[in-house]
Design an enzyme around this catalytic site. Structure first.
Site, PDB file in Angstrom:
ATOM      1  N   PHE A 133       0.855  -1.186   0.000  1.00  0.00           N
ATOM      2  CA  PHE A 133       0.000   0.000   0.000  1.00  0.00           C
ATOM      3  C   PHE A 133       0.896   1.243   0.000  1.00  0.00           C
ATOM      4  CE2 PHE A 133      -2.901   3.121   1.798  1.00  0.00           C
ATOM      5  CZ  PHE A 133      -4.122   2.780   1.236  1.00  0.00           C
ATOM      6  N   ASP A 205       2.106  -4.960   8.751  1.00  0.00           N
ATOM      7  CA  ASP A 205       0.902  -4.134   8.663  1.00  0.00           C
ATOM      8  C   ASP A 205      -0.281  -5.083   8.513  1.00  0.00           C
ATOM      9  OD1 ASP A 205      -1.242  -2.501   7.943  1.00  0.00           O
ATOM     10  OD2 ASP A 205       0.050  -1.101   6.846  1.00  0.00           O
ATOM     11  N   TYR A 230     -10.866   0.683  10.856  1.00  0.00           N
ATOM     12  CA  TYR A 230     -12.068   1.083  10.097  1.00  0.00           C
ATOM     13  C   TYR A 230     -12.381   0.155   8.923  1.00  0.00           C
ATOM     14  CZ  TYR A 230      -8.536   3.651   7.305  1.00  0.00           C
ATOM     15  OH  TYR A 230      -7.433   4.003   6.566  1.00  0.00           O
ATOM     16  N   LYS A 231     -11.555  -0.871   8.731  1.00  0.00           N
ATOM     17  CA  LYS A 231     -11.828  -1.825   7.653  1.00  0.00           C
ATOM     18  C   LYS A 231     -12.625  -2.993   8.242  1.00  0.00           C
ATOM     19  CE  LYS A 231      -7.956  -0.095   5.014  1.00  0.00           C
ATOM     20  NZ  LYS A 231      -6.524  -0.135   4.783  1.00  0.00           N
ATOM     21  N   ARG A 379     -12.183  -5.049  -7.000  1.00  0.00           N
ATOM     22  CA  ARG A 379     -11.896  -5.660  -5.702  1.00  0.00           C
ATOM     23  C   ARG A 379     -13.207  -5.903  -4.952  1.00  0.00           C
ATOM     24  NH1 ARG A 379      -8.331  -2.644  -1.141  1.00  0.00           N
ATOM     25  NH2 ARG A 379     -10.149  -1.308  -1.166  1.00  0.00           N
TER      26      ARG A 379
END
Ligand code: PLP
Length: 418
Positions: A133, A205, A230-231, A379
């Site tokens: 990312f 991560d 928040y995912k 995705r």
């Protein structure tokens, strides 16, 4: 191919799904099939009342007293302890605070310093993947450039190249456990072992792992970890992230963001910094309490099940999705980029399509919300707490319809954020 061939079969699977009741814990709009919980998790129903309580009572009525009476001050640690079992961490090793980017900066700085003070003092590279990312790479590059001591970030282009890159110059192997685009899941235990054998430390991560796949940081002998709430953890938009420092590294853990919240006695207001003894030293400054408080609503739901049960359903959902897309949309130029092997798969399935952006826009217009990532990747995230097998069936049926009728506008402009 499994025995599931009809929508009725999917409905039957939903009926016998042990996680079925948990869908009721989330507020999802009617007519939407939400396959983007890997980007922003859905809202736990309790979050509304909790927000009301924090804003109206704790803040509105109790004002500054709430730092103590409502436990605001202890919130980062209390939430960290509640999150810990999901990632194989122990009590007192996790705090929920700041952003993933910032926590990564702290963890990397601490890891580099640990090396600098030991036998690895001459090591100068942080190894990571080019496909990581972007913020992770930006933060690592920002730190190394700012340090200006010859550190550099080495980007590898494939998983196979990692062991060779973790050489005598490697200080830190920094990896995202599950790739945000492809859903590839690293073998954390194997890579950590290889890194240690080569004298490197590991920073993981867990943005696409926490709440998505079982993680056992201690069993894998990881050194440091950060991640997102928040995912898959459903903490709310921009909710604070987390950082994990195992007990064995706590005493030596120091980072440059030495704000008063990481001080041993923040209210002594004394001159000179002295780091807190425990995981509190990973904090920096005052936290966004309203947002932080809502993280608890997401974590509570996980206490009603196990990561093993979540994983079992996650694999069943992604298997079904992949199987249905391939069997019903086979004539279209779709390419699976997510690993078929279960141990290497996260909780998402990604397909390329030459007009992936436009196809995704058409899907969203029909209520199937996934997202698009360059280049050409559609995705789809699967969150077993609230995604059903019938959702998977319906989403693929709509995808097939869009593709068969070419009901997407290939001239569609790509907007910045979708
Ligand atoms: C989502 C995500 C982030 C987000 O970082 P923020 O600082 O919260 O914006 C970071 N890294 C990875 C791998 C992610 O998937």
């Amino acid at each position: 191919m499994s025995a599931v061939m009809t929508r009725d079969d999917c409905v039957a699977r939903d009926r016998s799904d042990p996680l079925r009741a948990l869908r009721e814990r989330f507020d999802l709009p009617e007519g939407v099939i939400y396959l983007d919980g890997n980007s922003l998790g859905a809202r736990p129903k309790t979050a509304l009342a909790r927000a009301q309580e924090v804003v109206a009572r704790e803040w509105g009525q109790d004002l500054i007293k709430s730092w103590n009476t409502a436990g605001w001050f202890e919130l980062p640690k209390r939430l960290g302890d509640r999150l810990a079992p999901l990632i194989g961490a122990k009590e007192g090793e996790v705090v929920v605070t700041d952003t993933t980017s910032l926590n990564l900066f702290k963890a990397l700085a601490a890891a580099l310093q640990l090396q600098a003070r030991g036998p690895g003092a001459a090591r100068r590279t942080i190894v990571t993947e080019r496909s990581n990312f972007p913020t992770d790479i930006y933060m690592a590059e920002g730190l190394t450039q700012w340090l200006d001591r010859g550190y550099r970030v080495r980007l590898v282009d494939s998983v196979e190249e990692i062991p060779a890159a973790v050489d005598a110059d490697c200080a830190v192997l920094m990896l995202t456990h599950v790739n945000y685009r492809t859903g590839y899941q690293h073998d954390m235990a194997l890579l950590s072992r290889q890194a240690h054998a080569a004298g490197a430390l590991t920073v993981w991560d867990l943005a696409h792992s926490a709440g998505a796949v079982p993680v056992d940081l201690h069993a894998a002998e990881a050194d440091f970890a950060v991640g997102c709430t928040y995912k898959y953890l459903n903490g709310g938009p921009g909710a604070p992230a987390f950082i994990w420092v195992p007990q064995r590294h706590l005493a030596a853990f120091s980072h440059p963001l030495t704000g008063w919240w990481s001080h041993a006695r923040p209210f002594a207001m004394s001159h000179g910094f002295a780091a807190a003894d425990g995981i509190g030293r990973a904090l920096c400054g005052t936290q966004p309490v309203v947002s932080l408080a809502l993280v608890e609503c997401g974590l509570e739901v996980f206490e009603e099940t196990t990561m093993a049960a979540i994983r079992e359903k996650s694999l069943a959902l992604t298997d079904l999705f992949i199987e249905l897309v391939e069997s019903t949309c086979g004539g279209h130029p779709l390419g699976l980029v997510t690993p078929r092997e279960h141990p290497r798969r996260g909780s998402q399935a990604s397909f390329t399509h030459p007009h992936g952006y436009a196809v995704m826009q058409a899907l969203i217009a029909r209520g199937v919300i996934g997202d698009y990532r360059e280049p050409e990747i559609m995705r789809f995230g699967f969150t077993p707490l609230y995604t059903s097998f019938a959702d998977v069936w319906d989403a693929v049926a709509i995808l097939k319809d869009i593709l068969d009728r070419e009901a997407y506008d290939i001239r569609a402009e790509r907007s910045a954020v979708t």
